[in-house]
Design a protein around this motif. Structure first.
Motif, PDB file in Angstrom:
ATOM      1  N   ALA A   1       3.610  -4.132   3.214  1.00 39.07           N
ATOM      2  CA  ALA A   1       4.658  -3.109   3.148  1.00 39.07           C
ATOM      3  C   ALA A   1       4.084  -1.828   2.581  1.00 39.07           C
ATOM      4  CB  ALA A   1       5.829  -3.595   2.284  1.00 39.07           C
ATOM      5  N   SER A   2       4.745  -0.706   2.870  1.00 40.93           N
ATOM      6  CA  SER A   2       4.391   0.603   2.307  1.00 40.93           C
ATOM      7  C   SER A   2       5.372   0.935   1.192  1.00 40.93           C
ATOM      8  CB  SER A   2       4.465   1.688   3.384  1.00 40.93           C
ATOM      9  OG  SER A   2       3.575   1.424   4.444  1.00 40.93           O
ATOM     10  N   ASN A   3       4.864   1.459   0.085  1.00 41.93           N
ATOM     11  CA  ASN A   3       5.768   1.832  -1.003  1.00 41.93           C
ATOM     12  C   ASN A   3       6.122   3.315  -1.003  1.00 41.93           C
ATOM     13  OD1 ASN A   3       3.696   3.292  -2.469  1.00 41.93           O
ATOM     14  ND2 ASN A   3       2.936   1.328  -3.231  1.00 41.93           N
ATOM     15  N   ASP A   4       5.479   4.093  -0.130  1.00 39.81           N
ATOM     16  CA  ASP A   4       5.753   5.526   0.008  1.00 39.81           C
ATOM     17  C   ASP A   4       5.644   6.282  -1.313  1.00 39.81           C
ATOM     18  OD1 ASP A   4       6.256   5.222   2.748  1.00 39.81           O
ATOM     19  OD2 ASP A   4       8.326   4.637   2.361  1.00 39.81           O
TER      20      ASP A   4
ATOM     21  N   PHE B   1      -6.828   5.799   5.271  1.00 47.45           N
ATOM     22  CA  PHE B   1      -7.452   5.019   4.199  1.00 47.45           C
ATOM     23  C   PHE B   1      -6.726   3.689   4.016  1.00 47.45           C
ATOM     24  CE2 PHE B   1      -7.531   3.697  -0.259  1.00 47.45           C
ATOM     25  CZ  PHE B   1      -8.895   3.631  -0.499  1.00 47.45           C
ATOM     26  N   SER B   2      -5.401   3.737   3.948  1.00 48.27           N
ATOM     27  CA  SER B   2      -4.611   2.514   3.773  1.00 48.27           C
ATOM     28  C   SER B   2      -4.754   1.580   4.966  1.00 48.27           C
ATOM     29  CB  SER B   2      -3.131   2.858   3.561  1.00 48.27           C
ATOM     30  OG  SER B   2      -2.932   3.552   2.355  1.00 48.27           O
TER      31      SER B   2
ATOM     32  N   LEU C   1       0.836  -1.191   0.000  1.00 50.09           N
ATOM     33  CA  LEU C   1       0.000   0.000   0.000  1.00 50.09           C
ATOM     34  C   LEU C   1       0.875   1.246   0.000  1.00 50.09           C
ATOM     35  CD1 LEU C   1      -2.614  -1.211   2.634  1.00 50.09           C
ATOM     36  CD2 LEU C   1      -2.825  -1.253   0.148  1.00 50.09           C
ATOM     37  N   ARG C   2       0.253   2.382  -0.221  1.00 48.68           N
ATOM     38  CA  ARG C   2       1.015   3.634  -0.268  1.00 48.68           C
ATOM     39  C   ARG C   2       1.689   3.922   1.072  1.00 48.68           C
ATOM     40  NH1 ARG C   2      -1.538   9.705  -0.894  1.00 48.68           N
ATOM     41  NH2 ARG C   2       0.433  10.837  -0.866  1.00 48.68           N
ATOM     42  N   ASP C   3       0.901   3.894   2.144  1.00 50.84           N
ATOM     43  CA  ASP C   3       1.412   4.185   3.477  1.00 50.84           C
ATOM     44  C   ASP C   3       0.444   3.573   4.478  1.00 50.84           C
ATOM     45  OD1 ASP C   3       2.320   5.164   5.871  1.00 50.84           O
ATOM     46  OD2 ASP C   3       2.040   7.287   5.384  1.00 50.84           O
TER      47      ASP C   3
END
Length: 336
Positions: free
Chosen positions: A97-100, A75-76, A68-70
């Motif tokens: 994991a977060s991809n930032d 929302f994530s 996910l984004r963060d």
């Protein structure tokens, strides 16, 4: 090494019963299940799910990569919990994991998770080229994209209706007499450009020229957005209403309204709900996405791909909901 036969002997049941309990099938009564689980705990038995896969047995214990984004973003976080909960009953595991919003890092995460033998992937990819996902899908890895449209027919996606949600928010403010509406956002991703287009469509439907509104599409940082909002509020021709394009921008606008003591006279609607939005004074009117439903649909699609070994070619758009709490229901006070 403790085996399934050791557990069966300790629990006084057959190895098949132990297997059914470990695999979370429904055809074991609660009393028997408790006996088996007690023996599993006492003996320290750990089922070897990888071995079952290597023996070619059909498994419902999937290892799912989730990028996910963060995960700290509200929302994530809700999306994460929804997917995790949807997978729980099948005994499947998520590697998260977060991809930032970093495309190169997202590509590395996909490679790392594939090295750990994930069975499927749910990902909210950063803006930009998705070729690394297309390459992974070509190898047979089931993938579902969330919060972004897919660039590939063989990769399904589940997204919010960003365009219509923002269009409705704009029309809502217009219904309270607002024409000089300040929109704070960016154009860094497809969802954000869809929200921008929804705002412009709302203006056009009400025959409001864009020159009457205030459009700032360079608002990437909450601190910057707060400064922009304060500057607009202190100008000679301030907006009578604001629209925030995402949760952190919403918070920045609220801070600016409080700093200038204009919270009760300037209307505001935020895209994305925020924690404690109802506790504010006035409460924040919001376009709420449905991350729980998005997660459930994405998981269901991925499970279908895994269990039936087929490619899904679909894009699901999930509706948003306008929640009226007060800030978006403040009528225009400035003269035309």
């Amino acid at each position: 090494m403790i085996t399934i036969k050791d557990v069966a002997k300790a629990a006084g049941v057959s190895p098949m019963t132990v297997s059914r309990v470990v695999n979370r099938t429904d055809n074991v009564n609660s009393t028997m299940r408790k006996r088996v689980l007690r023996a599993v705990e006492q003996l320290g038995y750990v089922p070897n799910l990888s071995a079952s896969k290597l023996r070619g047995k059909k498994s419902t214990h999937w290892t799912i990569g989730l990028i996910l984004r963060d995960v700290a973003n509200p929302f994530s976080a809700e999306l994460h919990r929804s997917i995790e909960k949807s997978l729980r009953d099948s005994g499947s595991l998520t590697l998260t994991a977060s991809n930032d919003d970093d495309r190169d890092y997202a590509r590395e995460l996909v490679m790392t998770m594939r090295a750990h033998q994930i069975d499927g992937l749910i990902i909210a990819p950063p803006p930009g080229n998705q070729s690394y996902l297309g390459a992974a899908a070509e190898t047979g890895l089931p993938i579902v994209i969330v919060d972004r449209p897919s660039d590939f027919e063989q990769i399904p996606s589940v997204i919010s209706d960003n365009y219509d949600g923002m269009r409705q928010a704009t029309r809502h403010l217009i219904s309270y007499g607002h024409r000089r509406i300040a929109y704070l956002g960016d154009e860094a991703s497809v969802p954000m450009t869809a929200r921008r287009d929804g705002f412009l469509a709302g203006l056009q439907e009400a025959t409001i020229d864009t020159t009457e509104a205030i459009i700032r599409l360079d608002q990437f940082d909450p601190i910057q957005a707060r400064e922009t909002a304060v500057s607009l509020l202190e100008s000679n021709n301030p907006p009578t209403a604001f629209i925030g394009s995402r949760n952190r921008i919403n918070v920045a606008i609220i801070q600016a309204l409080r700093a200038t003591k204009r919270s009760e006279e300037i209307a505001m609607v935020g895209f994305d709900d925020i924690e404690l939005a109802a506790e504010l004074d006035p409460g924040m009117t919001a376009v709420a996405q449905n991350p729980i439903l998005i997660g459930q649909i994405a998981t269901a699609i991925l499970m279908d791909m895994l269990e039936n070994n087929r490619v899904q070619d679909q894009s699901v758009v999930v509706s948003t909901r306008l929640i009226k709490r007060g800030s978006g229901e403040i009528s225009r006070t400035q003269p035309l």
